[in-house]
Design an enzyme around this catalytic site. Sequence first.
Site, PDB file in Angstrom:
ATOM      1  N   LYS A 120       0.852  -1.189   0.000  1.00  0.00           N
ATOM      2  CA  LYS A 120       0.000   0.000   0.000  1.00  0.00           C
ATOM      3  C   LYS A 120       0.889   1.241   0.000  1.00  0.00           C
ATOM      4  O   LYS A 120       1.789   1.369   0.835  1.00  0.00           O
ATOM      5  CB  LYS A 120      -0.887  -0.001   1.242  1.00  0.00           C
ATOM      6  CG  LYS A 120      -1.880   1.145   1.274  1.00  0.00           C
ATOM      7  CD  LYS A 120      -2.770   1.042   2.488  1.00  0.00           C
ATOM      8  CE  LYS A 120      -2.194   1.756   3.679  1.00  0.00           C
ATOM      9  NZ  LYS A 120      -2.261   3.215   3.614  1.00  0.00           N
ATOM     10  N   GLN A 139      -5.200   3.452  16.258  1.00  0.00           N
ATOM     11  CA  GLN A 139      -6.162   2.521  15.662  1.00  0.00           C
ATOM     12  C   GLN A 139      -7.114   2.034  16.755  1.00  0.00           C
ATOM     13  O   GLN A 139      -6.769   1.195  17.571  1.00  0.00           O
ATOM     14  CB  GLN A 139      -5.423   1.324  15.027  1.00  0.00           C
ATOM     15  CG  GLN A 139      -4.585   1.683  13.812  1.00  0.00           C
ATOM     16  CD  GLN A 139      -5.412   1.977  12.559  1.00  0.00           C
ATOM     17  OE1 GLN A 139      -6.601   2.301  12.623  1.00  0.00           O
ATOM     18  NE2 GLN A 139      -4.785   1.888  11.414  1.00  0.00           N
ATOM     19  N   HIS A 165     -11.357  12.233  -2.290  1.00  0.00           N
ATOM     20  CA  HIS A 165     -12.643  12.757  -1.804  1.00  0.00           C
ATOM     21  C   HIS A 165     -12.776  14.164  -2.378  1.00  0.00           C
ATOM     22  O   HIS A 165     -12.223  15.119  -1.842  1.00  0.00           O
ATOM     23  CB  HIS A 165     -12.645  12.794  -0.268  1.00  0.00           C
ATOM     24  CG  HIS A 165     -13.977  13.126   0.329  1.00  0.00           C
ATOM     25  ND1 HIS A 165     -14.217  13.110   1.673  1.00  0.00           N
ATOM     26  CD2 HIS A 165     -15.157  13.481  -0.251  1.00  0.00           C
ATOM     27  CE1 HIS A 165     -15.469  13.428   1.908  1.00  0.00           C
ATOM     28  NE2 HIS A 165     -16.059  13.670   0.749  1.00  0.00           N
ATOM     29  N   ASP A 166     -13.512  14.287  -3.488  1.00  0.00           N
ATOM     30  CA  ASP A 166     -13.613  15.594  -4.153  1.00  0.00           C
ATOM     31  C   ASP A 166     -14.850  15.550  -5.056  1.00  0.00           C
ATOM     32  O   ASP A 166     -15.619  14.583  -5.002  1.00  0.00           O
ATOM     33  CB  ASP A 166     -12.314  15.835  -4.952  1.00  0.00           C
ATOM     34  CG  ASP A 166     -11.972  17.322  -5.075  1.00  0.00           C
ATOM     35  OD1 ASP A 166     -12.901  18.124  -5.312  1.00  0.00           O
ATOM     36  OD2 ASP A 166     -10.790  17.676  -4.943  1.00  0.00           O
ATOM     37  N   ARG A 175      -3.721  -5.455  14.580  1.00  0.00           N
ATOM     38  CA  ARG A 175      -2.708  -5.416  15.636  1.00  0.00           C
ATOM     39  C   ARG A 175      -2.505  -6.820  16.216  1.00  0.00           C
ATOM     40  O   ARG A 175      -3.381  -7.330  16.919  1.00  0.00           O
ATOM     41  CB  ARG A 175      -3.141  -4.453  16.755  1.00  0.00           C
ATOM     42  CG  ARG A 175      -3.159  -2.982  16.348  1.00  0.00           C
ATOM     43  CD  ARG A 175      -1.747  -2.470  16.124  1.00  0.00           C
ATOM     44  NE  ARG A 175      -1.690  -1.095  15.652  1.00  0.00           N
ATOM     45  CZ  ARG A 175      -1.620  -0.726  14.360  1.00  0.00           C
ATOM     46  NH1 ARG A 175      -1.629  -1.639  13.391  1.00  0.00           N
ATOM     47  NH2 ARG A 175      -1.527   0.538  14.022  1.00  0.00           N
ATOM     48  N   ASP A 225      -3.372   4.243  -1.847  1.00  0.00           N
ATOM     49  CA  ASP A 225      -4.338   4.643  -0.811  1.00  0.00           C
ATOM     50  C   ASP A 225      -4.252   6.150  -0.567  1.00  0.00           C
ATOM     51  O   ASP A 225      -3.739   6.601   0.443  1.00  0.00           O
ATOM     52  CB  ASP A 225      -4.029   3.849   0.470  1.00  0.00           C
ATOM     53  CG  ASP A 225      -4.998   4.155   1.603  1.00  0.00           C
ATOM     54  OD1 ASP A 225      -6.161   4.517   1.321  1.00  0.00           O
ATOM     55  OD2 ASP A 225      -4.590   4.023   2.777  1.00  0.00           O
ATOM     56  N   GLY A 285       0.707  -1.880   8.769  1.00  0.00           N
ATOM     57  CA  GLY A 285       1.821  -0.943   8.650  1.00  0.00           C
ATOM     58  C   GLY A 285       2.796  -1.095   9.794  1.00  0.00           C
ATOM     59  O   GLY A 285       3.703  -1.933   9.768  1.00  0.00           O
ATOM     60  N   ARG A 286       2.595  -0.303  10.858  1.00  0.00           N
ATOM     61  CA  ARG A 286       3.564  -0.226  11.955  1.00  0.00           C
ATOM     62  C   ARG A 286       3.976  -1.558  12.588  1.00  0.00           C
ATOM     63  O   ARG A 286       5.157  -1.724  12.912  1.00  0.00           O
ATOM     64  CB  ARG A 286       3.060   0.766  13.014  1.00  0.00           C
ATOM     65  CG  ARG A 286       3.218   2.209  12.547  1.00  0.00           C
ATOM     66  CD  ARG A 286       2.376   3.168  13.344  1.00  0.00           C
ATOM     67  NE  ARG A 286       0.953   3.034  13.005  1.00  0.00           N
ATOM     68  CZ  ARG A 286      -0.016   3.755  13.557  1.00  0.00           C
ATOM     69  NH1 ARG A 286       0.279   4.648  14.485  1.00  0.00           N
ATOM     70  NH2 ARG A 286      -1.264   3.590  13.171  1.00  0.00           N
ATOM     71  N   THR A 306     -10.576   3.512  10.585  1.00  0.00           N
ATOM     72  CA  THR A 306     -10.397   2.599  11.732  1.00  0.00           C
ATOM     73  C   THR A 306      -9.895   3.324  12.989  1.00  0.00           C
ATOM     74  O   THR A 306      -9.879   2.755  14.071  1.00  0.00           O
ATOM     75  CB  THR A 306      -9.402   1.479  11.356  1.00  0.00           C
ATOM     76  OG1 THR A 306      -8.319   2.058  10.613  1.00  0.00           O
ATOM     77  CG2 THR A 306     -10.054   0.440  10.495  1.00  0.00           C
ATOM     78  N   LYS A 331      -7.031   7.994  -0.741  1.00  0.00           N
ATOM     79  CA  LYS A 331      -8.346   8.345  -0.182  1.00  0.00           C
ATOM     80  C   LYS A 331      -8.963   9.564  -0.860  1.00  0.00           C
ATOM     81  O   LYS A 331      -9.246  10.575  -0.214  1.00  0.00           O
ATOM     82  CB  LYS A 331      -8.234   8.572   1.325  1.00  0.00           C
ATOM     83  CG  LYS A 331      -7.769   7.351   2.092  1.00  0.00           C
ATOM     84  CD  LYS A 331      -7.836   7.572   3.587  1.00  0.00           C
ATOM     85  CE  LYS A 331      -7.489   6.342   4.379  1.00  0.00           C
ATOM     86  NZ  LYS A 331      -6.116   5.863   4.201  1.00  0.00           N
TER      87      LYS A 331
END
Length: 225
Positions: free
Chosen positions: A33, A184, A64-65, A176, A60, A204-205, A115, A62
Site C-alpha cells: 500500500k 487505531q 474525496h472531491d 494489531r 491509498d 503498517g507499523r 479505523t 483516499k
Amino acid sequence: MHKTELIVALDTRTLKAAETLMERLEGSVKYFKIGSVLFTAEGPAAVDLVHRRGGKVFLDLKFHDIPNTVKGAVRSAEAMGVYSVSLHLSGGAEMFKACAELEKRPRLWGITVLTSFDEYNFFRAGYRCGIAKTVKSLAALGLANGADGVVCSPHEVAILKGIHGSKLCLITPGIRPAAAGDDQKRAMAPAEARAAGSDFIVVGRPIIEAQDPAAAAAAILKELK
Ligand code: C5P
C-alpha cells in the site's frame, strides 16, 4: 477455504526506506500500500519501485472531491498501472459512479469509516448514526455504484459479510497482532480478522517498526493460514 491476503503499508518517508523494507520482505509479500506519507514525499517513483520489484500497488490516497476531479485522479492512477485505489464513500454516489464508469481503471476500494474512529470521536466529528450503521449504509452505496471492495475495520466484517455475502470484498486496516494502544481504535489481531472474513488485511507499523520486519510479516502470514 476463504483466503486472506496481506497488504503491507509502505508508510516510510523515503524511497530508500521503502526499498529496504521491500528487500527484507522479498518473496513473502505480494501487495503493498502506498499512501499519503510516501506518495507526498516521493510521488510516482514509489509506485515504480513496487512494480519494479514485482509487487502490486494499492494506492491509498483516499480521494474525496467533486466527481470530475476524482475521475481524473483515478485516470491518473490507471496510467501508473496500480492494482487498486481508495476513494471515500462519503464523497457520494455520483462521485463513485463517475469513476466506476471509466472504461479502464484500477479496482475501486471505498473507504467507509476510518479505523481510527471510536464512537465518541465519530459523534464529535458530527456523525449521528453510529459507526456500524454508517459503515453499513456506505458499503451499500459502494456496492450500488461500482465499488470493487470496501475498506472497514475488522469489527464490521461479519456484519457486512452477513448482509452481502462473498460478493463484497473487504479490506481491513486496524490490524494489531498485540494490543498497541495507538490511534487505531477498532483494531483486531490478524487471525481474528481472517476468521471474521476479511479478504485483505492492511498492516503498517506492526511490520515497519518491528526490529525484524521479515519475522513480523512471517508471523502474521502464519496467522492467516
Ligand atoms: O500502521 P498501521 O498498521 O496502523 O497502518 C494502517 C494503514 O492503513 C495506514 O497507512 C492508514 O493510512 C491506512 N488506513 C487505515 N484506516 C482506513 C484506511 C486506511 O488505517 N480506514
